[in-house]
Design an enzyme around this catalytic site. Structure first.
Site, short mmCIF file in Angstrom:
data_model
loop_
_atom_site.label_atom_id
_atom_site.label_comp_id
_atom_site.label_asym_id
_atom_site.label_seq_id
_atom_site.Cartn_x
_atom_site.Cartn_y
_atom_site.Cartn_z
N SER A 200 0.83 -1.20 0.00
CA SER A 200 0.00 0.00 0.00
C SER A 200 0.87 1.26 0.00
O SER A 200 1.66 1.47 -0.92
CB SER A 200 -0.96 -0.05 1.19
OG SER A 200 -1.98 0.90 1.07
N ASP A 295 -10.01 -4.40 -4.34
CA ASP A 295 -9.21 -3.33 -3.73
C ASP A 295 -9.37 -2.05 -4.54
O ASP A 295 -9.17 -2.07 -5.77
CB ASP A 295 -7.74 -3.75 -3.70
CG ASP A 295 -6.81 -2.74 -3.03
OD1 ASP A 295 -7.30 -1.67 -2.59
OD2 ASP A 295 -5.61 -3.01 -2.96
N HIS A 325 -7.71 -5.54 0.09
CA HIS A 325 -6.58 -4.79 0.62
C HIS A 325 -6.26 -5.30 2.03
O HIS A 325 -7.15 -5.72 2.76
CB HIS A 325 -6.97 -3.31 0.68
CG HIS A 325 -5.81 -2.38 0.74
ND1 HIS A 325 -5.08 -2.02 -0.35
CD2 HIS A 325 -5.25 -1.72 1.80
CE1 HIS A 325 -4.13 -1.17 -0.01
NE2 HIS A 325 -4.20 -0.98 1.30
#
Length: 353
Positions: A200, A295, A325
């Site tokens: 991320s 995601d 995610h």
């Protein structure tokens, strides 16, 4: 101003999640219903169970319900609730790394069965939207990658927003990576086999470091391991609206984190904030990039892989269609997440061989 939602005791919550997510898929469907199908993808049954449990207990996300410090505490609690007994390591070393604004905490993981020094090593930057996260929230992911790749993993911290907006995190990541290469001998690492990685926001930092090293003539990472990286802060891709709610990371979370990290929207045009906007994606390290089907960041991550590949970079891109995610942190409770991370660890082993 909202306060922290009440949670079950950590061990109780962990056992509840572990039992429910470990049921047979048929039992999970009978108890929790059929997983949703969006964009031709079906959510993995164990992650559907995890999301249903989170909804039943009204767990908060990173949205403006909580101020940053309370959000950080809540994320630490959530990480503990999906983390079991830590995978044993041959060595876990606490470190302090020098950086322009002050020392950074870091943690070195050396797995059992690792090659004798000098060995391959991954410098791994944690996720959390540049606002939350730290050594403990990503301890399980780092241990997992080390244990299943045979490489050492160095996990540095970096300054968080909104107290320290862009480019503070980039500066710290740059300092940590350069220090790791310069002090490879002290870490038992081979300076020619040090990669960068992260999930991320951490994937964004790792990608930015690779660009910065290329442009400044710094030490080139041996590879990139990018797990659902954030790559574009200006022009949202379709997956941000497709999965804007209900799949752990929401568009509201993204908006809040970007406001904290990039208080001036024009900062998002900088190539180290939005790596997708770099004018040149050539001459970057060989890359393994993983995305999750459910995601909001899926499309921008895959587009970044395509840009690098079109520029001649060796790229392996893998979409895990049934995942969400944060799967990097769910290996102890989700079979699906564990399978995806085993593949990432295999890519790391090959990339640093």
């Amino acid at each position: 101003m909202a306060t922290l939602p009440r949670r079950l005791p950590t061990r109780v919550e962990y056992r509840l999640v572990r039992i429910a997510c470990g049921m047979r898929p048929r039992t999970q469907r009978r108890l929790f219903g059929a997983p949703p199908v969006i964009d031709g993808q079906e959510l993995a049954t164990d992650l559907h169970v995890l999301l249903r449990l989170a909804k039943l207990t009204e767990h908060a996300t990173l949205t403006g319900l909580l101020p940053p410090e309370e959000a950080r505490q809540y994320v630490r609690q959530g990480a503990a609730a999906t983390r079991g007994t830590p995978l044993p390591m041959a060595e876990v070393r606490e470190l302090q790394l020098p950086a322009p604004a002050g020392p950074l905490r870091a943690r070195l993981y050396v797995p059992f069965g690792a090659r004798p020094a000098p060995r391959p090593m991954l410098v791994y930057f944690h996720g959390g939207g540049w606002v939350v996260g730290g050594l403990d929230t990503h301890d399980s992911a780092c241990r997992f990658l080390a244990a299943h790749s045979g490489a050492a993993v160095l996990s540095p911290t970096y300054r968080l927003a909104p107290e320290h907006p862009f480019p503070a995190a980039v500066e710290d990541a740059d300092a940590a990576y350069r220090w790791a290469v310069e002090h490879a001998g002290e870490l038992g690492a081979d300076p020619e086999r040090i990669g960068v990685g992260g999930d991320s926001a951490g994937g964004n930092l790792a990608a930015g470091i690779s660009i910065a090293m290329r442009d400044t003539g710094g030490p080139r990472p041996a590879m990139q391991l990018l797990i659902y990286p954030a790559t574009e802060a200006i022009d949202p891709r379709p997956s941000r609206s497709l999965f804007s709610e209900g799949f752990i990371l929401t568009q509201a979370d993204i908006d809040l984190c970007e406001r904290h990290y990039l208080p001036d929207k024009s900062m998002g045009y900088d190539q180290l904030a939005s790596v997708l906007r770099a004018p040149d994606h050539s001459d970057l390290p060989p890359t393994y990039l993983a995305t999750a089907g459910f995601d909001p960041l899926r499309d921008e991550g895959e587009e970044y892989a395509e840009r690098m590949r079109d520029a001649g970079v060796r790229v392996a891109v893998r979409r895990h269609p049934g995942l969400v995610h944060t799967f990097a942190n769910l290996t102890d409770v989700s079979r699906s997440a564990q399978t995806a991370m085993l593949e990432a660890a295999g890519a790391l082993r090959l990339g640093l061989a």
